[in-house]
Motif scaffolding. Structure first.
Motif, PDB file in Angstrom:
ATOM      1  N   ASP A  63       5.581   1.505  -8.923  1.00 40.03           N
ATOM      2  CA  ASP A  63       4.949   2.357  -8.092  1.00 40.03           C
ATOM      3  C   ASP A  63       5.569   3.162  -7.062  1.00 40.03           C
ATOM      4  O   ASP A  63       5.248   4.251  -6.864  1.00 40.03           O
ATOM      5  CB  ASP A  63       3.781   1.371  -7.432  1.00 40.03           C
ATOM      6  N   VAL A  64       6.589   2.772  -6.432  1.00 40.57           N
ATOM      7  CA  VAL A  64       7.344   3.344  -5.538  1.00 40.57           C
ATOM      8  C   VAL A  64       8.027   4.637  -6.348  1.00 40.57           C
ATOM      9  O   VAL A  64       7.905   5.991  -5.961  1.00 40.57           O
ATOM     10  CB  VAL A  64       8.275   2.568  -4.730  1.00 40.57           C
ATOM     11  N   PRO A  97      -5.501   5.172  -1.696  1.00 41.08           N
ATOM     12  CA  PRO A  97      -4.010   4.789  -1.975  1.00 41.08           C
ATOM     13  C   PRO A  97      -3.805   3.944  -2.966  1.00 41.08           C
ATOM     14  O   PRO A  97      -4.790   3.255  -3.599  1.00 41.08           O
ATOM     15  CB  PRO A  97      -3.612   4.172  -0.720  1.00 41.08           C
ATOM     16  N   LYS A  98      -2.468   3.820  -3.767  1.00 42.37           N
ATOM     17  CA  LYS A  98      -2.265   3.133  -4.844  1.00 42.37           C
ATOM     18  C   LYS A  98      -1.661   1.431  -4.107  1.00 42.37           C
ATOM     19  O   LYS A  98      -1.109   1.471  -3.178  1.00 42.37           O
ATOM     20  CB  LYS A  98      -1.005   3.462  -5.707  1.00 42.37           C
ATOM     21  N   GLN A 152       5.356   7.356  -7.224  1.00 45.45           N
ATOM     22  CA  GLN A 152       5.235   8.245  -6.157  1.00 45.45           C
ATOM     23  C   GLN A 152       6.188   9.247  -5.860  1.00 45.45           C
ATOM     24  O   GLN A 152       5.960  10.491  -5.710  1.00 45.45           O
ATOM     25  CB  GLN A 152       4.749   7.561  -4.864  1.00 45.45           C
ATOM     26  N   GLU A 183       0.773  -1.190  -0.120  1.00 46.05           N
ATOM     27  CA  GLU A 183      -0.145   0.049   0.108  1.00 46.05           C
ATOM     28  C   GLU A 183       0.768   1.377  -0.186  1.00 46.05           C
ATOM     29  O   GLU A 183       1.798   1.260   0.948  1.00 46.05           O
ATOM     30  CB  GLU A 183      -0.883  -0.044   1.146  1.00 46.05           C
ATOM     31  N   HIS A 184       0.587   2.039  -0.977  1.00 45.64           N
ATOM     32  CA  HIS A 184       1.360   3.265  -1.194  1.00 45.64           C
ATOM     33  C   HIS A 184       0.412   4.562  -0.753  1.00 45.64           C
ATOM     34  O   HIS A 184      -0.654   4.975  -1.583  1.00 45.64           O
ATOM     35  CB  HIS A 184       1.865   3.580  -2.643  1.00 45.64           C
ATOM     36  N   ARG A 194       9.892   4.583   1.622  1.00 42.97           N
ATOM     37  CA  ARG A 194      10.187   3.975   0.179  1.00 42.97           C
ATOM     38  C   ARG A 194      11.956   3.906  -0.248  1.00 42.97           C
ATOM     39  O   ARG A 194      11.979   3.009  -0.849  1.00 42.97           O
ATOM     40  CB  ARG A 194       9.923   5.373  -0.545  1.00 42.97           C
ATOM     41  N   ASP A 201       8.460   8.782   2.169  1.00 49.97           N
ATOM     42  CA  ASP A 201       7.300   8.524   3.010  1.00 49.97           C
ATOM     43  C   ASP A 201       7.120   6.952   3.245  1.00 49.97           C
ATOM     44  O   ASP A 201       7.844   6.019   2.967  1.00 49.97           O
ATOM     45  CB  ASP A 201       6.117   8.969   2.362  1.00 49.97           C
ATOM     46  N   SER A 229      -1.427   8.041  -0.290  1.00 50.12           N
ATOM     47  CA  SER A 229      -1.344   9.004  -1.458  1.00 50.12           C
ATOM     48  C   SER A 229      -1.396  10.487  -0.542  1.00 50.12           C
ATOM     49  O   SER A 229      -1.031  11.546  -1.449  1.00 50.12           O
ATOM     50  CB  SER A 229      -2.632   9.006  -2.165  1.00 50.12           C
ATOM     51  N   VAL A 273       5.575   3.136   3.367  1.00 45.83           N
ATOM     52  CA  VAL A 273       4.863   2.214   2.521  1.00 45.83           C
ATOM     53  C   VAL A 273       4.834   0.892   3.545  1.00 45.83           C
ATOM     54  O   VAL A 273       5.338   0.591   4.491  1.00 45.83           O
ATOM     55  CB  VAL A 273       5.941   1.745   1.611  1.00 45.83           C
ATOM     56  N   THR A 314      -0.258  -2.543  -4.755  1.00 45.94           N
ATOM     57  CA  THR A 314       0.570  -3.291  -5.619  1.00 45.94           C
ATOM     58  C   THR A 314       0.288  -4.714  -5.246  1.00 45.94           C
ATOM     59  O   THR A 314       0.592  -5.000  -4.182  1.00 45.94           O
ATOM     60  CB  THR A 314       1.990  -2.975  -5.663  1.00 45.94           C
TER      61      THR A 314
END
Length: 447
Positions: A215-216, A379-380, A219, A101-102, A139, A111, A104, A113, A382
């Motif tokens: 994804d990382v 949140p994004k 962001q 989970e990233h 991250r 930040d 947002s 993760v 993966t």
């Protein structure tokens, strides 16, 4: 079961013992030397069984591995050309990453993760346990762990399904503060776990590693654009794990792809649609496709531009690892324990493997994060298994299939058997019959 400081177990899931069995290992994912204080250095094999459970066994049990698994391990040793690396740790945990989970709405660049999966350990230990939960890292921790672990990735035999030799990537992550890491505690060896149903002949995780890194890095680049720098992060040319999916996304946003350039089609009716088109770029470059090795190179460059990196935990953590063939990590002198001779005993019959565990427990963490930040963007995520929507099949001409559920329509009676309805008798007054009374619901439409 003791946990690293930065790991939160799922409250409703009980910890279960880890019965490591060399004969149950279907795929090997890692091999290393563990230099634990007050213990003799020993080589360990980390593997997965048929349902994805982790097994950690000493290399002295190599002959107990199945023949296919032993061949897999032999190929890695020959293809990599390296001896196993050394990890100096008093305790080591293993973490199978199943979802990332990233957030947002986080502030800054490095930040947090959230990694979700099953934690097993500690090793060495008398009774290692396994429990699902959440591991919180940064991250930079994710990028650095995968970049430094790439040289020690597990080598699998190339298959017809893989364009390049598949690899099994892992990352050494900090599970505690730097002072605890300096004592050799709180180290977490994580690897993105591939669902068992997607494991054909190995446990390679290159596609999932590419999605996590993408994804990382995305962001990081978005934050660099929003905060006016660093320029090196803002100017990064990020590839994509799948160019076909990137083209499909551009077409859904109204672009027409011509070669490596996507041109916006400005022929949509409606004022709101036209206003949205004005805010989009007229032309965009279609990103290139890259696998895990390509993303690792981009991640290496991003780490050099990440503000405040490396952190103190990062420096301490990397000092606990030495590549294979190098000198052991210097530790305080201790009295090595002499291994007592163990009388070999016949292995008891194994119970049938448990079915794969559902991942409903992850929703508890996701819902808790959403409740603590009301109104924040989604949140994004993966996932280990990419989302796939099967294409709808075209309708077949003729009678639809669903009509068969109602059976065949009753056949009309033959003409010879039909009876003519008797003619209505005229009313005594000679006038036609008065119309029937209207139903009550019709009065609702009258004024």
């Amino acid at each position: 079961m003791s946990h690293p400081r930065y790991f939160v177990p799922h409250a409703a899931s009980a910890a279960e013992p880890v019965p490591s069995d060399a004969s149950a290992i279907a795929h090997v994912v890692d091999v290393f030397h563990l230099d634990a204080r007050h213990l003799l250095e020993q080589e360990w094999i980390v593997g997965l069984d048929a349902v994805g459970n982790v097994h950690v066994v000493p290399a002295s049990q190599r002959d107990l591995l199945p023949v296919e698994t032993r061949a897999q391990l032999t190929h890695h040793e020959v293809a990599s050309g390296r001896t196993p690396r050394r990890i100096a740790a008093a305790e080591l945990y293993f973490f199978a990453v199943e979802l990332v989970e990233h957030p947002s709405d986080a502030e800054g660049f490095n930040d947090p993760v959230y990694l979700y999966g099953h934690l097993s350990g500690p090793w060495p230990g008398d009774a290692p346990m396994r429990v699902p939960g959440q591991l919180t890292v940064t991250r930079g921790d994710v990028l650095s762990g995968l970049v430094h672990g790439a040289a020690e990735a597990f080598h699998y035999v190339q298959t017809p399904e893989s364009p390049a030799a598949p690899r099994g990537y892992h990352a050494l992550l900090p599970g505690d503060r730097s002072e605890r890491l300096a004592e050799g505690r709180g180290l977490v060896l994580a690897w993105p776990a591939v669902p068992p149903e997607l494991q054909v002949s190995n446990a390679s995780n290159g596609p999932m590693v590419a999605r996590i890194l993408h994804d990382v890095l995305t962001q990081l680049q978005e934050d660099a654009h929003a905060n006016g720098g660093p320029a090196a992060l803002a100017r990064m040319e990020l590839p994509v794990p799948s160019r076909a999916m990137a083209i499909a996304d551009l077409e859904m946003r109204g672009y027409e792809v011509k070669g490596d350039v996507a041109i916006l089609r400005r022929n949509h009716p409606g004022l709101l649609t036209r206003m949205a088109e004005w805010l989009r770029a007229e032309k965009v470059k279609v990103p290139t496709e890259a696998g895990a090795p390509g993303f690792l190179e981009v991640a290496r460059a991003a780490l050099s531009a990440l503000p405040g990196w490396p952190s103190e935990s990062e420096r301490v953590l990397r000092a606990r690892v030495r590549p294979g063939g190098s000198a052991p990590v210097p530790t305080s002198p201790g009295i090595p324990a002499v291994a007592a001779p163990v009388t070999p005993r016949p292995l008891p019959p194994r119970a049938p493997p448990k079915p794969p565990r559902p991942d409903e427990w992850m929703k508890d963490f996701l819902n808790a994060h959403a409740a603590s930040h009301p109104g924040a963007p989604q949140p994004k995520l993966t996932r280990t298994k990419p989302a796939f929507t099967p294409p709808s099949t075209p309708a077949k001409p003729g009678r639809p299939d669903w009509m068969a559920d109602f059976g065949a329509a009753p056949a009309a009676p033959p003409a010879s058997t039909r009876r003519e309805a008797p003619a209505s008798k005229p009313s005594p007054s000679g006038s036609s019959a008065s119309p029937a009374k209207k139903p009550d619901w019709m009065s609702d439409f009258e004024d």
